[in-house]
Design a protein around this motif. Sequence first.
Motif, mmCIF file in Angstrom:
data_model
loop_
_atom_site.group_PDB
_atom_site.id
_atom_site.type_symbol
_atom_site.label_atom_id
_atom_site.label_comp_id
_atom_site.label_asym_id
_atom_site.label_seq_id
_atom_site.Cartn_x
_atom_site.Cartn_y
_atom_site.Cartn_z
ATOM 1 N N GLY A 147 12.441 4.212 -1.396
ATOM 2 C CA GLY A 147 11.879 3.558 -0.209
ATOM 3 C C GLY A 147 10.736 2.638 -0.603
ATOM 4 N N HIS A 148 9.803 3.173 -1.386
ATOM 5 C CA HIS A 148 8.690 2.350 -1.877
ATOM 6 C C HIS A 148 9.229 1.179 -2.710
ATOM 7 C CE1 HIS A 148 6.610 6.434 -1.679
ATOM 8 N NE2 HIS A 148 5.850 5.699 -0.894
ATOM 9 N N LEU A 158 10.212 -1.928 -0.903
ATOM 10 C CA LEU A 158 9.079 -2.779 -0.505
ATOM 11 C C LEU A 158 8.590 -3.586 -1.712
ATOM 12 C CD1 LEU A 158 9.120 -0.678 1.878
ATOM 13 C CD2 LEU A 158 6.640 -0.659 1.781
ATOM 14 N N HIS A 175 9.335 6.530 -4.524
ATOM 15 C CA HIS A 175 10.781 6.749 -4.451
ATOM 16 C C HIS A 175 11.433 5.420 -4.084
ATOM 17 C CE1 HIS A 175 10.086 6.706 -0.149
ATOM 18 N NE2 HIS A 175 9.260 7.733 -0.258
ATOM 19 N N LYS A 225 9.994 3.029 8.225
ATOM 20 C CA LYS A 225 9.980 4.500 8.232
ATOM 21 C C LYS A 225 8.783 5.001 9.043
ATOM 22 C CE LYS A 225 10.399 8.810 6.580
ATOM 23 N NZ LYS A 225 9.081 9.321 6.796
ATOM 24 N N ASP A 226 7.639 4.351 8.829
ATOM 25 C CA ASP A 226 6.420 4.714 9.574
ATOM 26 C C ASP A 226 6.213 3.640 10.646
ATOM 27 O OD1 ASP A 226 5.332 7.026 7.829
ATOM 28 O OD2 ASP A 226 5.866 5.450 6.426
ATOM 29 N N PHE A 240 5.260 -3.274 4.651
ATOM 30 C CA PHE A 240 5.181 -1.928 5.245
ATOM 31 C C PHE A 240 6.578 -1.495 5.674
ATOM 32 C CE2 PHE A 240 0.878 -3.447 5.560
ATOM 33 C CZ PHE A 240 0.108 -2.319 5.318
ATOM 34 N N GLY A 241 6.858 -0.190 5.540
ATOM 35 C CA GLY A 241 8.184 0.329 5.865
ATOM 36 C C GLY A 241 8.331 0.669 7.340
ATOM 37 N N PRO A 267 0.835 -1.206 0.000
ATOM 38 C CA PRO A 267 0.000 0.000 0.000
ATOM 39 C C PRO A 267 0.875 1.262 0.000
ATOM 40 C CG PRO A 267 -0.577 -1.481 1.825
ATOM 41 C CD PRO A 267 0.757 -1.906 1.285
ATOM 42 N N THR A 268 0.542 2.211 -0.887
ATOM 43 C CA THR A 268 1.283 3.477 -0.937
ATOM 44 C C THR A 268 0.320 4.638 -1.216
ATOM 45 O OG1 THR A 268 1.753 3.902 -3.294
ATOM 46 C CG2 THR A 268 3.074 2.203 -2.222
ATOM 47 N N MET A 269 0.861 5.847 -1.033
ATOM 48 C CA MET A 269 0.113 7.039 -1.460
ATOM 49 C C MET A 269 0.748 7.613 -2.726
ATOM 50 S SD MET A 269 -1.335 8.858 1.915
ATOM 51 C CE MET A 269 0.138 9.730 2.386
ATOM 52 N N MET A 327 14.135 8.639 3.185
ATOM 53 C CA MET A 327 13.366 9.035 1.991
ATOM 54 C C MET A 327 11.897 9.172 2.344
ATOM 55 S SD MET A 327 15.025 7.088 -1.190
ATOM 56 C CE MET A 327 16.755 7.289 -1.542
ATOM 57 N N PRO A 348 13.180 -2.372 6.078
ATOM 58 C CA PRO A 348 14.036 -1.326 6.680
ATOM 59 C C PRO A 348 13.912 0.035 5.989
ATOM 60 C CG PRO A 348 15.359 -3.044 5.620
ATOM 61 C CD PRO A 348 13.944 -3.479 5.530
ATOM 62 N N ILE A 349 14.283 1.077 6.735
ATOM 63 C CA ILE A 349 14.221 2.449 6.202
ATOM 64 C C ILE A 349 15.286 2.639 5.121
ATOM 65 C CG2 ILE A 349 14.457 4.911 6.772
ATOM 66 C CD1 ILE A 349 13.676 4.238 9.654
ATOM 67 N N VAL A 350 14.868 3.171 3.977
ATOM 68 C CA VAL A 350 15.819 3.515 2.920
ATOM 69 C C VAL A 350 16.129 5.009 3.040
ATOM 70 C CG1 VAL A 350 16.192 3.634 0.419
ATOM 71 C CG2 VAL A 350 14.938 1.706 1.411
HETATM 72 P P1 AMP Z 1 3.510 6.262 1.823
HETATM 73 O O1 AMP Z 1 3.358 6.310 0.337
HETATM 74 O O2 AMP Z 1 4.311 7.378 2.382
HETATM 75 O O3 AMP Z 1 2.203 6.032 2.535
HETATM 76 O O4 AMP Z 1 4.376 4.965 2.130
HETATM 77 C C1 AMP Z 1 3.995 3.709 1.660
HETATM 78 C C2 AMP Z 1 4.849 2.657 2.306
HETATM 79 O O5 AMP Z 1 6.216 2.886 1.989
HETATM 80 C C3 AMP Z 1 4.744 2.667 3.842
HETATM 81 O O6 AMP Z 1 4.743 1.331 4.311
HETATM 82 C C4 AMP Z 1 5.993 3.396 4.238
HETATM 83 O O7 AMP Z 1 6.459 3.058 5.529
HETATM 84 C C5 AMP Z 1 6.966 2.915 3.178
HETATM 85 N N1 AMP Z 1 8.082 3.850 3.063
HETATM 86 C C6 AMP Z 1 8.013 5.192 2.821
HETATM 87 N N2 AMP Z 1 9.245 5.730 2.848
HETATM 88 C C7 AMP Z 1 10.107 4.724 3.140
HETATM 89 C C8 AMP Z 1 11.514 4.642 3.318
HETATM 90 N N3 AMP Z 1 12.298 5.707 3.219
HETATM 91 N N4 AMP Z 1 12.050 3.436 3.609
HETATM 92 C C9 AMP Z 1 11.274 2.338 3.732
HETATM 93 N N5 AMP Z 1 9.933 2.345 3.572
HETATM 94 C C10 AMP Z 1 9.356 3.524 3.273
#
Ligand code: AMP
Length: 285
Positions: A35-36, A39, A33, A155-156, A152-153, A27-29, A190, A180-182
């Motif tokens: 980070g996504h 996943l 980048h 990061k959150d 899921f990252g 799932p993303t918004m 990110m 893990p956090i990228v």
């Molecule tokens: P978002 O689009 O911001 O809702 O993020 C979608 C998914 O990507 C979530 O599970 C976030 O935790 C993960 N995510 C966003 N940024 C990063 C990052 N820098 N490293 C790892 N996962 C990330």
Amino acid sequence: MLLHKIAEVREKVKEWKKQGLTIGLVPTMGALHKGHLSLIKKSVDNCDKTVISVFVNPIQFCPGEDFEKYPRTLDADTKLAESAGVDIVFAPTPAEMYGEGHILSNDFLTYVVPPFFYTDKLCGKSRVGHFDGVCTVVNKLFNIVQPDYAFFGEKDRQQLIIIKKMVKDLNIPLEIIPCPIVREDDGLAMSSRNKYLNPEQRKEALVLKDILLNIKACYNSGIKDVEALTETAYKFLKSCHNLEYLEFRDKNDLELKKVADKDTIVFIAVKIGEVRLIDNISLDS
Ligand code: AMP
């Protein structure tokens, strides 16, 4: 394949299930980048089929937040996702997810509400109702895609912990895979919201990782008292950094720590101008 309708996704999922294929969901918004992509890669490497959702979910934004101006780059996201091996990019409209007329208040919509103990702190404190919106949309995505694995990252991290709790409490038949956090080369985590930073703010944004890395170094050198570890942050803070929180909490249940240990996550949120940034670090290893 870019799909906008729930029914179209369900049809594909039905086909895959009949063939006994495993499904991964990311799932993303959007505004994808690296980070996504990490996943997505994990899902593509481990599942037969990968679905990503690209949906700026209105019910997880509080009044006055950046729902309207959140970056929307669906064409580029779709190309990037497909070249990374994604089978379906699911990009519904708010009306497709919540019905015509956008009946988004909890007077009219069934919400999935995670426990207060998990949501009254950290990001939940300033973003009241945020995690209700997250759990509701994630639960809907789980029902639409019926994945075996969802990625899921870290990061959150609070979100990850809350979603794991929801899956356990509601017996949702899938496995959550933490990733893990990228980070950028200079250490900034990110985030799609980094786009809001001007060059000066971009430099100042390094304060989050500076504080976290310094705390980890102090912890590794033998300081375990949380008050003493918290003190070490202040030398990094300038007047342009508005520290929202710096907290030491348990990695499973978010209980506050007085003495740091290997189960401790250090959570930080800083506002730089109007841009709110979050980061965290595990004191394990
Ligand atoms: P978002 O689009 O911001 O809702 O993020 C979608 C998914 O990507 C979530 O599970 C976030 O935790 C993960 N995510 C966003 N940024 C990063 C990052 N820098 N490293 C790892 N996962 C990330």
